[in-house]
Design a protein around this motif. Sequence first.
Motif, PDB file in Angstrom:
ATOM      1  N   SER A   7       1.968   9.277  -5.820  1.00  0.00           N
ATOM      2  CA  SER A   7       2.409  10.612  -5.432  1.00  0.00           C
ATOM      3  C   SER A   7       3.335  11.195  -6.503  1.00  0.00           C
ATOM      4  O   SER A   7       3.234  12.380  -6.849  1.00  0.00           O
ATOM      5  CB  SER A   7       3.132  10.559  -4.081  1.00  0.00           C
ATOM      6  OG  SER A   7       3.614  11.829  -3.712  1.00  0.00           O
ATOM      7  N   ASP A  28      -3.584   5.259 -11.653  1.00  0.00           N
ATOM      8  CA  ASP A  28      -4.349   4.407 -10.736  1.00  0.00           C
ATOM      9  C   ASP A  28      -5.135   3.318 -11.465  1.00  0.00           C
ATOM     10  O   ASP A  28      -5.690   2.414 -10.838  1.00  0.00           O
ATOM     11  CB  ASP A  28      -5.263   5.236  -9.834  1.00  0.00           C
ATOM     12  CG  ASP A  28      -6.262   6.081 -10.612  1.00  0.00           C
ATOM     13  OD1 ASP A  28      -6.279   5.999 -11.861  1.00  0.00           O
ATOM     14  OD2 ASP A  28      -7.036   6.820  -9.973  1.00  0.00           O
ATOM     15  N   ASN A  31       0.821  -1.206   0.000  1.00  0.00           N
ATOM     16  CA  ASN A  31       0.000   0.000   0.000  1.00  0.00           C
ATOM     17  C   ASN A  31       0.858   1.261   0.000  1.00  0.00           C
ATOM     18  O   ASN A  31       0.606   2.199  -0.776  1.00  0.00           O
ATOM     19  CB  ASN A  31      -0.924  -0.004   1.221  1.00  0.00           C
ATOM     20  CG  ASN A  31      -1.535  -1.367   1.480  1.00  0.00           C
ATOM     21  OD1 ASN A  31      -0.915  -2.178   2.165  1.00  0.00           O
ATOM     22  ND2 ASN A  31      -2.698  -1.635   0.921  1.00  0.00           N
ATOM     23  N   GLU A  32       1.880   1.276   0.849  1.00  0.00           N
ATOM     24  CA  GLU A  32       2.769   2.440   0.902  1.00  0.00           C
ATOM     25  C   GLU A  32       3.543   2.601  -0.400  1.00  0.00           C
ATOM     26  O   GLU A  32       3.769   3.723  -0.869  1.00  0.00           O
ATOM     27  CB  GLU A  32       3.742   2.294   2.076  1.00  0.00           C
ATOM     28  CG  GLU A  32       3.080   2.404   3.437  1.00  0.00           C
ATOM     29  CD  GLU A  32       4.012   2.047   4.575  1.00  0.00           C
ATOM     30  OE1 GLU A  32       3.974   2.735   5.619  1.00  0.00           O
ATOM     31  OE2 GLU A  32       4.790   1.078   4.436  1.00  0.00           O
ATOM     32  N   GLU A  63       1.184   4.023  -3.016  1.00  0.00           N
ATOM     33  CA  GLU A  63       0.953   5.435  -2.705  1.00  0.00           C
ATOM     34  C   GLU A  63       2.136   6.285  -3.145  1.00  0.00           C
ATOM     35  O   GLU A  63       1.971   7.407  -3.649  1.00  0.00           O
ATOM     36  CB  GLU A  63       0.694   5.609  -1.211  1.00  0.00           C
ATOM     37  CG  GLU A  63      -0.657   5.073  -0.758  1.00  0.00           C
ATOM     38  CD  GLU A  63      -0.804   5.066   0.754  1.00  0.00           C
ATOM     39  OE1 GLU A  63       0.193   5.399   1.447  1.00  0.00           O
ATOM     40  OE2 GLU A  63      -1.896   4.725   1.239  1.00  0.00           O
ATOM     41  N   TYR A  64       3.330   5.757  -2.961  1.00  0.00           N
ATOM     42  CA  TYR A  64       4.554   6.458  -3.384  1.00  0.00           C
ATOM     43  C   TYR A  64       4.516   6.695  -4.892  1.00  0.00           C
ATOM     44  O   TYR A  64       4.780   7.798  -5.372  1.00  0.00           O
ATOM     45  CB  TYR A  64       5.759   5.618  -2.989  1.00  0.00           C
ATOM     46  CG  TYR A  64       7.108   6.265  -3.181  1.00  0.00           C
ATOM     47  CD1 TYR A  64       7.824   6.760  -2.090  1.00  0.00           C
ATOM     48  CD2 TYR A  64       7.694   6.372  -4.442  1.00  0.00           C
ATOM     49  CE1 TYR A  64       9.063   7.337  -2.246  1.00  0.00           C
ATOM     50  CE2 TYR A  64       8.934   6.956  -4.613  1.00  0.00           C
ATOM     51  CZ  TYR A  64       9.622   7.437  -3.512  1.00  0.00           C
ATOM     52  OH  TYR A  64      10.856   8.016  -3.683  1.00  0.00           O
ATOM     53  N   ILE A 115      -4.559  -0.420  -3.562  1.00  0.00           N
ATOM     54  CA  ILE A 115      -3.930   0.549  -2.664  1.00  0.00           C
ATOM     55  C   ILE A 115      -4.510   0.479  -1.249  1.00  0.00           C
ATOM     56  O   ILE A 115      -3.847   0.850  -0.269  1.00  0.00           O
ATOM     57  CB  ILE A 115      -4.055   1.976  -3.252  1.00  0.00           C
ATOM     58  CG1 ILE A 115      -2.925   2.868  -2.739  1.00  0.00           C
ATOM     59  CG2 ILE A 115      -5.429   2.585  -3.006  1.00  0.00           C
ATOM     60  CD1 ILE A 115      -2.695   4.113  -3.571  1.00  0.00           C
ATOM     61  N   ASP A 116      -5.734  -0.043  -1.113  1.00  0.00           N
ATOM     62  CA  ASP A 116      -6.348  -0.192   0.210  1.00  0.00           C
ATOM     63  C   ASP A 116      -6.529  -1.662   0.606  1.00  0.00           C
ATOM     64  O   ASP A 116      -7.134  -1.957   1.637  1.00  0.00           O
ATOM     65  CB  ASP A 116      -7.718   0.505   0.240  1.00  0.00           C
ATOM     66  CG  ASP A 116      -7.603   2.023   0.129  1.00  0.00           C
ATOM     67  OD1 ASP A 116      -6.675   2.584   0.749  1.00  0.00           O
ATOM     68  OD2 ASP A 116      -8.424   2.619  -0.585  1.00  0.00           O
ATOM     69  N   SER A 151      -5.674   1.377  -8.094  1.00  0.00           N
ATOM     70  CA  SER A 151      -6.753   1.953  -7.282  1.00  0.00           C
ATOM     71  C   SER A 151      -7.453   0.897  -6.432  1.00  0.00           C
ATOM     72  O   SER A 151      -7.997   1.212  -5.359  1.00  0.00           O
ATOM     73  CB  SER A 151      -7.770   2.648  -8.183  1.00  0.00           C
ATOM     74  OG  SER A 151      -8.335   1.735  -9.115  1.00  0.00           O
TER      75      SER A 151
END
Length: 263
Positions: A185, A198, A177-178, A181-182, A224-225, A221
Amino acid sequence: MFYLVGLGLFDEKDISLKGLECLRNVDKIYAEFFTSRLFGSSFEAIEELIGQKIEVLVRGEVEEEHKFIEEARTSDVALITGGDPLIATTHSDFLVQCRKKEIDFEVIHGSSILSSAPAISGLQGYKFGKVTTIPFPDYNFYPKSPYEVIEENLKMDLHTLVLLDIQAHKDRYMTVNEGLEYLMSIYNDLDREGLITDDTLAMGIARVGSRDVAVKAGKISELIDFDFGGPLHCIIIPSKLHIVEAEYLVEIAGADPKILDDV
């Protein structure tokens, strides 16, 4: 003599028979676990299997002092590490030092994430490009290189294995997940159109080598969670898929069957 021994991926049962025989017969065993560690095991379990005590080294003792090399002049000394011992470039330098000092050495390999993650992904090994690593960001440190490596691989129709940062001395291990996200970003900060969005197909993989290995494919997308559970994690960004690869992603990794329409 100096022995460099890889322990494999997950627990003490991953140690090869050759490695086990070596470790039971050497005079001294040191361990380096700041580049990797076995999450399915403990020092006590490894010591019980080997029948010897293990001295765990801190980073400075491994990278600067090298006392295990000096001791190998007069006794049989082993340095153990998770995975394959020569994946970390620091370890290959130990062999160079031994050769310069005329100390005999032997390498006993172990299973590595560099082969096992692509294998469990179901993607064809020869279609992987350059490997990249996503680091934990820090003050004035947020490199775009992981994103750029994936883009370059995609342009050549090559899959990408994305390793995730390990800071074992801080008990800190980056999650899928991190990592995603990276990447997002970086995408959001680009002043151009990026190839990884995504909607990009990705795979999250966790605990390779264990019985509860997690392998999940989907859009960024969607992943990611997603809860991948405990460490260690890595990411794979597939490129153009062969029909056999696509079927594996659907049946084994839970990808949307619609990806079959694109192969």
